[in-house]
Scaffold this motif. Structure first.
Motif, short mmCIF file in Angstrom:
data_model
loop_
_atom_site.label_atom_id
_atom_site.label_comp_id
_atom_site.label_asym_id
_atom_site.label_seq_id
_atom_site.Cartn_x
_atom_site.Cartn_y
_atom_site.Cartn_z
N GLY A 78 38.26 -6.55 -4.75
CA GLY A 78 37.31 -6.74 -5.83
C GLY A 78 37.94 -7.07 -7.16
O GLY A 78 37.26 -7.08 -8.19
N LEU A 79 39.24 -7.40 -7.15
CA LEU A 79 39.93 -7.76 -8.39
C LEU A 79 39.79 -9.25 -8.71
O LEU A 79 40.05 -9.67 -9.83
N GLU A 80 39.40 -10.02 -7.71
CA GLU A 80 39.10 -11.44 -7.89
C GLU A 80 37.78 -11.74 -7.19
O GLU A 80 37.45 -11.15 -6.16
N GLU A 81 37.00 -12.67 -7.76
CA GLU A 81 35.74 -13.10 -7.14
C GLU A 81 36.01 -14.29 -6.24
O GLU A 81 36.52 -15.32 -6.69
N PRO A 82 35.73 -14.19 -4.92
CA PRO A 82 35.95 -15.33 -4.04
C PRO A 82 35.11 -16.53 -4.47
O PRO A 82 33.98 -16.37 -4.95
N THR A 83 35.65 -17.72 -4.28
CA THR A 83 34.87 -18.94 -4.54
C THR A 83 33.78 -19.09 -3.49
O THR A 83 32.65 -19.50 -3.80
N SER A 84 34.10 -18.74 -2.25
CA SER A 84 33.11 -18.74 -1.18
C SER A 84 33.62 -17.85 -0.06
O SER A 84 34.77 -17.41 -0.05
N GLY A 85 32.72 -17.58 0.89
CA GLY A 85 33.09 -16.72 2.01
C GLY A 85 32.40 -15.37 1.92
O GLY A 85 31.72 -15.05 0.94
N THR A 86 32.59 -14.57 2.96
CA THR A 86 31.92 -13.28 3.08
C THR A 86 32.92 -12.19 3.39
O THR A 86 33.83 -12.38 4.20
N ILE A 87 32.75 -11.04 2.74
CA ILE A 87 33.54 -9.85 3.03
C ILE A 87 32.58 -8.74 3.39
O ILE A 87 31.70 -8.38 2.60
N ARG A 88 32.71 -8.18 4.59
CA ARG A 88 31.85 -7.09 5.03
C ARG A 88 32.69 -5.86 5.36
O ARG A 88 33.73 -5.98 6.02
N VAL A 89 32.23 -4.71 4.91
CA VAL A 89 32.86 -3.43 5.22
C VAL A 89 31.85 -2.59 5.98
O VAL A 89 30.73 -2.39 5.52
N ASP A 90 32.26 -2.16 7.17
CA ASP A 90 31.37 -1.39 8.04
C ASP A 90 30.06 -2.13 8.29
O ASP A 90 28.98 -1.54 8.33
N GLY A 91 30.16 -3.45 8.42
CA GLY A 91 29.01 -4.28 8.75
C GLY A 91 28.14 -4.68 7.59
O GLY A 91 27.18 -5.44 7.76
N ARG A 92 28.44 -4.20 6.39
CA ARG A 92 27.61 -4.51 5.21
C ARG A 92 28.42 -5.31 4.20
O ARG A 92 29.62 -5.06 4.03
N PRO A 93 27.78 -6.26 3.50
CA PRO A 93 28.51 -7.03 2.48
C PRO A 93 29.13 -6.10 1.45
O PRO A 93 28.50 -5.14 1.01
N LEU A 94 30.38 -6.38 1.10
CA LEU A 94 31.07 -5.55 0.14
C LEU A 94 30.46 -5.74 -1.25
O LEU A 94 30.40 -6.84 -1.78
N LYS A 95 30.00 -4.64 -1.83
CA LYS A 95 29.45 -4.67 -3.18
C LYS A 95 30.15 -3.61 -4.00
O LYS A 95 30.08 -2.41 -3.69
N LEU A 96 30.83 -4.04 -5.03
CA LEU A 96 31.55 -3.13 -5.90
C LEU A 96 30.68 -2.83 -7.11
O LEU A 96 30.32 -3.73 -7.86
N ARG A 97 30.30 -1.57 -7.27
CA ARG A 97 29.42 -1.17 -8.36
C ARG A 97 30.16 -0.28 -9.34
O ARG A 97 30.86 0.65 -8.94
N HIS A 98 30.00 -0.58 -10.61
CA HIS A 98 30.68 0.19 -11.65
C HIS A 98 30.28 1.67 -11.57
O HIS A 98 29.11 2.00 -11.45
N GLY A 99 31.31 2.54 -11.60
CA GLY A 99 31.05 3.96 -11.55
C GLY A 99 30.91 4.52 -10.14
O GLY A 99 30.70 5.71 -9.97
N LYS A 100 31.00 3.65 -9.13
CA LYS A 100 30.90 4.09 -7.74
C LYS A 100 32.27 3.97 -7.07
O LYS A 100 33.07 3.11 -7.41
N THR A 101 32.51 4.82 -6.09
CA THR A 101 33.77 4.78 -5.37
C THR A 101 33.80 3.60 -4.41
O THR A 101 32.87 3.39 -3.63
N ASN A 102 34.85 2.84 -4.49
CA ASN A 102 35.02 1.67 -3.64
C ASN A 102 35.43 2.10 -2.23
O ASN A 102 36.36 2.90 -2.07
#
Length: 282
Positions: A78-102
């Motif tokens: 989550g330190l760089e924004e991909p130009t395209s493509g998909t990243i899934r963690v445990d089957g769900r799209p990776l979403k990094l939210r401020h104040g939440k544990t990654n």
């Protein structure tokens, strides 16, 4: 000198962990382009990279300097924004939210740069433990320090009071603190003396066996990857030249790109001599 059997049979060692049948992380057609300076053409650092890692397994991303390894791991972290493509963690799209544990945590190459010199190591390790009581954070920090071979009594000390190998153990403890599904290791032994590298390699193997996290290892050193990884992606200039199991990579195959075969050949006679038993006290 060949590596001891415990490392050549690394897949058997890690398989002791009970893991689920799903994927911990899946990266599909990841691309990253950086804008050119002063309106110049964009530079494509990573082109259509795909891989997947199961819980309790390790994938190594191997390649020379400038191959795109660090760009990939920074996108996954989550330190760089991909130009395209998909990243899934445990089957769900990776979403990094401020104040939440990654759910993805990172072990950086240089532990001295990764830790705030003005903070105690205990407070650095506790940083990801949001929402936990003060007593709970203290207990978790003590548990993690013990797990990585550092005395829990040293939680109040600052980074300057530790050696490079001890600091890397502390950085690993911080990455483990929120019990992530995926740990990214960016050249985790490159900044360490050879004698300390063996200890960190053994520690990572032991922790993964106990915790069951998936790992993505970024390295230019195939000898390290051969010990730690189940699967491997070989990159050159941002493109995948090989993707498969470590066993498949090490099998002779003249139909592969010559760069891949040269990489394998260069490490055939220089496996890391890592002792089976490593002291874990500090």
């Amino acid at each position: 000198m060949k590596s001891p059997a415990i490392f050549r049979d690394r897949r058997t060692v890690v398989s002791e962990t009970h893991v689920s049948g799903g994927l911990a992380i899946e990266v599909v057609d990841l691309c990253k382009a950086f804008s050119g300076r002063r309106g110049g053409s964009a530079h494509l650092a990573v082109s259509a990279v795909s891989f997947a890692v199961e819980p309790g397994k390790t994938l190594a991303v191997v390649g020379e300097s400038g191959a795109g390894k660090t760009t990939i791991v920074r996108c996954v972290a989550g330190l760089e924004e991909p130009t395209s493509g998909t990243i899934r963690v445990d089957g769900r799209p990776l979403k990094l939210r401020h104040g939440k544990t990654n759910p993805v945590q990172m072990v950086f190459q240089n532990p001295r740069d990764a830790l705030d010199p003005m903070r105690t190591i205990g407070s650095s390790i506790a940083e990801p433990l949001r929402g936990m009581s003060r007593a709970g954070r203290k207990a978790r920090v003590e548990e993690l320090l013990t797990l990585v071979g550092i005395s829990a009594r040293r939680a109040g000390e600052r980074p300057a009071q530790f050696s490079g190998g001890q600091l890397q153990r502390i950085v690993i403890a911080r990455a483990l603190a929120p019990s992530p599904q995926v740990i990214l290791c960016d050249e985790p032994t490159a900044a360490l003396d050879v004698s300390i590298q063996a200890q960190i390699i053994n520690l990572l193997l032991d922790l993964q066996r106990k915790s069951g996290f998936a790992a993505v290892l970024v390295t230019h050193d195939l000898a390290v990857a051969k010990i730690l990884a189940d699967d491997v992606v070989v990159l050159r200039k941002g493109e995948v030249l090989f993707s498969g199991s470590m066993d498949q990579l090490l099998m002779p195959d003249e139909s592969r790109d010559s760069y891949v075969n040269d990489l394998v050949q260069s490490t055939q006679d220089c496996d890391l001599a890592v002792p089976v038993a490593v002291s874990r006290t500090a």
